[in-house]
Design an enzyme around this catalytic site. Structure first.
Site, mmCIF file in Angstrom:
data_model
loop_
_atom_site.group_PDB
_atom_site.id
_atom_site.type_symbol
_atom_site.label_atom_id
_atom_site.label_comp_id
_atom_site.label_asym_id
_atom_site.label_seq_id
_atom_site.Cartn_x
_atom_site.Cartn_y
_atom_site.Cartn_z
ATOM 1 N N LYS A 72 -3.403 -7.735 -1.735
ATOM 2 C CA LYS A 72 -4.760 -7.259 -2.047
ATOM 3 C C LYS A 72 -5.442 -6.614 -0.846
ATOM 4 C CE LYS A 72 -6.545 -11.089 -3.395
ATOM 5 N NZ LYS A 72 -5.393 -12.012 -3.397
ATOM 6 N N THR A 74 -4.096 -5.278 1.828
ATOM 7 C CA THR A 74 -3.444 -4.005 2.142
ATOM 8 C C THR A 74 -3.866 -2.925 1.143
ATOM 9 O OG1 THR A 74 -1.603 -5.233 3.089
ATOM 10 C CG2 THR A 74 -1.187 -2.932 2.521
ATOM 11 N N ARG A 95 -12.812 -10.086 4.084
ATOM 12 C CA ARG A 95 -12.930 -11.395 4.736
ATOM 13 C C ARG A 95 -12.345 -11.369 6.147
ATOM 14 N NH1 ARG A 95 -9.760 -15.112 0.705
ATOM 15 N NH2 ARG A 95 -8.846 -13.101 0.189
ATOM 16 N N LYS A 106 1.678 -18.232 7.735
ATOM 17 C CA LYS A 106 1.173 -17.130 6.932
ATOM 18 C C LYS A 106 0.941 -15.875 7.761
ATOM 19 C CE LYS A 106 -2.779 -15.912 3.971
ATOM 20 N NZ LYS A 106 -3.453 -15.005 4.906
ATOM 21 N N ALA A 275 -10.291 -19.750 -0.930
ATOM 22 C CA ALA A 275 -10.335 -19.270 -2.307
ATOM 23 C C ALA A 275 -10.061 -20.386 -3.310
ATOM 24 C CB ALA A 275 -9.327 -18.142 -2.494
ATOM 25 N N PHE A 303 -6.692 -14.967 -4.113
ATOM 26 C CA PHE A 303 -5.822 -15.392 -5.216
ATOM 27 C C PHE A 303 -5.886 -14.414 -6.401
ATOM 28 C CE2 PHE A 303 -6.486 -19.984 -3.595
ATOM 29 C CZ PHE A 303 -5.456 -19.847 -2.691
ATOM 30 N N PHE A 383 7.626 -1.883 -3.723
ATOM 31 C CA PHE A 383 8.590 -2.184 -2.662
ATOM 32 C C PHE A 383 9.855 -1.386 -2.934
ATOM 33 C CE2 PHE A 383 5.593 -5.556 -2.702
ATOM 34 C CZ PHE A 383 5.493 -5.977 -1.392
ATOM 35 N N TRP A 411 0.768 0.777 2.108
ATOM 36 C CA TRP A 411 1.514 0.099 3.174
ATOM 37 C C TRP A 411 2.417 1.094 3.897
ATOM 38 C CZ3 TRP A 411 6.569 -0.949 4.545
ATOM 39 C CH2 TRP A 411 6.757 -2.001 5.458
#
Lengths: 558, 558
Positions: A72, A74, A95, A106, A275, A303, A383, A411
């Site tokens: 999200k 990105t 955020r 992470k 979240a 999320f 991807f 990306w």
């Protein structure tokens, strides 16, 4: 060509001075509170309620995610680049990352590839000190509570077994989850059970993100519900005269932070509540700041849409009187395979059947967004392992639903990979004439509000309330908190409260185990499962792979 | 005229832009890393070893203090103003205040009256985030330790009873002094005893203040001694591969902070280690920065000269190859009365007999400074309750010792109240042709070094080593740390280790109870009494009296 890591791409970019980014937003240089050359805090007087109404808010959310996430952030950054490419003045409002996960597993949260906000090292580390300020405000209240417990002059008779306020630290540190404090004799206070949450889980974080101005912040801090006395009297932060000192600690943290994207577009980064047990989206002040300065604001919420979008819309947009014009639903083929039944080892292999079977998850999210009277756009975050077949299937199925699905290549290509997505978003925004409407009214009874979310958004048949939850409901009623918003705490892995029910579960009941109160944030938190509030470090923490050379150049940070 | 509080005086001053302060030091605007308009970080490349040798370092220390303190910071700032008034280019180089005491009882540490550094609110609150960075680096190591304890893949077999590294938080919070962590089952790590110190007591703070550059910082972080394995093998931070991640967290904290005094002179504020269990003085880097940019650097060190000056000279000046040209000994009439036997209720009444009897304390400090081959100047920090008689007595007695004693009125009048003091300091500095010499050689045996300090500086007849201290000496020898500096941890209230022995105690023995190791800071810490590493809050914490209005204007902060 060597594949570059996120930090290598970020370090390869020569940044422009933040005053140039400010100038793009019409901010006078004197109004920027510089933090070095590439970060600045923005004064709250730049917020302009009239302009907010004229500009366009777009939420980026996602289908039910796999543990890798749908990308999200990105996509949000990429979409901002794309909008600027097609001639729109757009700002990403996001955020702030938490420091804890940076050293764990992470990694940071400043986007990825060619859709990043920079300077990514600073953003992922201490940034402008907001998280630290929140942590200190939280822990000052804790120190005041324990000081009161052992005080001779001003004791409230607080029951040490009924203190709900915990300490926080922005660190992945499992051994602080459950601790006993105040040991070692009379000089060290009253022994009791306690624990540390990670800083994004602090209610101070939730409050900072809900506050509309400094006065509101201070009031909310005073409203924090601390616990009960032995004779069951509720004690609030204001009883400890804590709210002014806490607000003093937050005097700079309340100001949004301006940085830039890799393509030199503005990004405002501010606040980062969890979240799961909180609202999972940046501050109201930052969103309003963005909308005061920019024609398009792209923002995101943590999320999947059942949690992030639902809370964003029912809590934040209602509280702040915001009217989002479009919602971008991010989907990966990988996640759709997952929802179609692919096993972990099959996730990266093209398989149209799995995608077909998993589409129901995306479809339910599309239906949900429309319940808020908003039109979605689907962004397929692709991807290399995705097949043409699978992508075409999604696009066609969405077309049947009158939704535009667009491949997003932010990306890989930055704004050049998202122009089509940007145009699709603009189309929806420009066609929107209606006003968004929430799913529930804050003034409805608590049980009704919870049931509304569970049935309409999750697709549950009913809601069970455990014994503890029923007692909690009575407490909420007794304390007069019935008209708070609902901040659902549920697994992000399923529409249901059972993480193994993928796709679009049917014929299920969700269970509310207990209900917490965030009186300063003004929401109550139905807990539908085990909620992690303090992550641990993995066997080999990310910190081990990081280096910094003698000139201060970092590698291994992601 | 209404008596103005420190914060009212500070708020009444219109600050000039920090780039103008930078210009006074010959710093190019592009080299300033701005934190708003009134604070900036300075890049390390501004340090110039050649210039350091040419400029003049002056230490401000004090006689044995009363609990109120002798006003070293205020005198240091006032003296800086005075030097600039008489045409010298002078910079104050000071410690950063700790946030904890701000909300407790002590208040901030940005000077007082008309001798303050500003913006005092920012300096006393989060400032530029250095303390937070130190806290996070400290606590990352803690998290890595506990993660290793419970790790299956990489367990060192660390003995949880033999871990010497504690967590820190910049908060007065007594209930965190002694805690048990890792409770609640297998998911939450290994249960063990632990505790939090206040952030200034972190060895990371001591290390940052001893580091001469970034490479040195990283090496020292790796050298931190963590504890022992079950088979008594020592474990260091480098074994946990922690030093790079810790250094990453400190990449900005290593840069000194530039602010201004009320009279618009430069002040560099950086680092703030405890003065009891650590060296109690700002970073070596800040001192070197000041000496690279300014003809006079006025700095200070915590507590009385037996602790602050001794450590400053024997530890910091030796490690950094600094050559202080003069020492200012701050004395209050009040403290001299105390050392002459006045009771608490008599302290504020003029009484020449008490002052006469108490002069021996000042005399011993004068003798001590001369042992380092440095000439002292006495600054009498006056109050309204001081009589002419008492002051004249001090001046005359000092004259007999060939020391100039000067009344310092910086608190009341800023630089106009310290011109005479400034001239006295210049006289000593300009007359100095000798090189300072430390009291001991770092390469001497540990016991010998400790005895040297106790006998020469404290005036003790001998040093007793408790059983535990003797075992600690063996451990130090086994670990190969014999050539570390000595960082004495003793009460500041007396030359001896008995806080009730005022004046100039004679015929006493001091007792070393135990000896700690700060392997990254490269000193060992003989503990001569109970050392407070985590203050508590008082019955009515200072936080209760603080307010902040809706525009962010603070009152009640001191």
């Amino acid at each position: 060509m060597k594949h570059l890591s996120d930090i290598e791409i970020a370090q390869g970019k020569e940044l422009i001075h933040i005053k140039e980014i400010g100038a793009k937003l019409g901010i006078k240089e004197d109004d920027l509170e510089l933090y070095g050359k590439y970060k600045a805090k923005l004064p709250l007087h730049l917020i302009d309620e009239e302009k907010i109404k004229l500009n366009n808010l777009v939420l980026v959310t996602a289908i039910t995610p796999t543990p890798a996430g749908e990308g999200k952030t990105t996509v949000s950054i990429g979409l901002t680049e794309g909008l600027n490419k097609i001639g729109k003045q757009a700002t990403a409002v996001l955020r702030e990352p938490s420091l804890g996960p940076v050293f764990g597993i992470k990694g940071g949260a400043a986007g990825g590839g060619y859709s990043q906000v920079v300077p990514m090292e600073d953003i992922n580390l201490h940034f402008t000190g907001d998280f630290n300020a929140i942590e200190k405000a939280n822990n000052l209240l804790s120190a005041l509570i324990d000081n009161n417990l052992q005080s001779k002059c001003c004791n409230f008779n607080l029951d040490p077994r009924a203190i709900f306020w915990k300490r926080v630290i922005d660190m992945n540190d499992r051994s602080l989850r459950k601790i006993t404090i105040g040991l070692g004799g009379t000089a060290n206070g009253i022994p009791r059970e306690d624990g540390f949450n990670i800083t994004p889980a602090s209610e101070v974080m939730a409050i900072l993100c809900m506050a509309t101005n400094f006065k509101d912040l201070k009031e909310r801090l005073g409203d924090i519900f601390v616990g009960f006395t032995f004779d069951k009297k509720p004690i609030f932060a204001r009883d400890l005269k804590a709210e002014n000192a806490m607000a003093i600690l937050l005097k700079d943290a309340i100001k949004p932070n301006l940085v830039q994207t890799l393509e030199e577009n503005p990004a405002i980064i501010h606040g980062g509540p969890f979240a799961n047990i909180a609202q999972g989206t940046n501050t109201i002040i930052a969103t309003k700041m963005g909308l005061s300065l920019s024609n398009y604001v792209i923002t995101e919420a943590g999320f999947g849409a059942d949690l992030g979008a639902e809370k964003f819309l029912n809590i934040k947009c209602v509280a702040a009187d915001l009217n989002p014009k479009a919602v971008v639903l991010v989907a990966t083929i990988r996640a759709l395979r997952h929802h179609g039944g692919a096993k972990k080892e099959e996730l990266n292999n093209p398989n149209i059947d799995f995608v077909k079977a998993g589409f129901c998850n995306l479809e339910k999210h599309i239906e949900n967004i429309r319940k808020f009277n908003i039109e979605p756009v689907v962004a397929i975050n692709t991807f290399i392992t995705d097949s043409h077949n699978e992508i075409e299937f999604i696009i066609e199925k969405c077309e049947e639903l009158n939704v535009q699905a667009v491949v997003s290549k932010g990306w890989e290509k930055g704004g050049n990979g998202t122009k089509k997505l940007a145009q699709a978003v603009v189309n929806v925004v420009e066609a929107t004439t209606t006003q968004f409407k929430p799913i529930y009214n804050w003034n409805s009874p608590v049980k009704e509000k919870i049931e509304k979310i569970a049935k309409e958004i999750y697709g549950a048949d009913a809601v069970d309330f455990d014994k503890k939850a029923k007692l909690n409901l009575k407490r909420i009623d007794r304390l007069g908190f019935n008209d708070f918003a609902i901040c659902m705490a549920k697994t992000q892995k399923s529409f249901s409260d059972n993480e193994f029910l993928v796709g679009r579960p049917k014929d299920f009941v969700v269970t509310v185990r207990e209900i917490e109160i965030a009186a300063g944030a003004r929401f109550i938190i139905p807990i539908l499962g085990q909620m992690m509030r303090m992550p641990g470090l993995p066997g080999v923490p990310a910190s081990e792979g990081m280096t910094i050379d003698d000139d201060g150049v970092i590698s291994g940070l992601s």
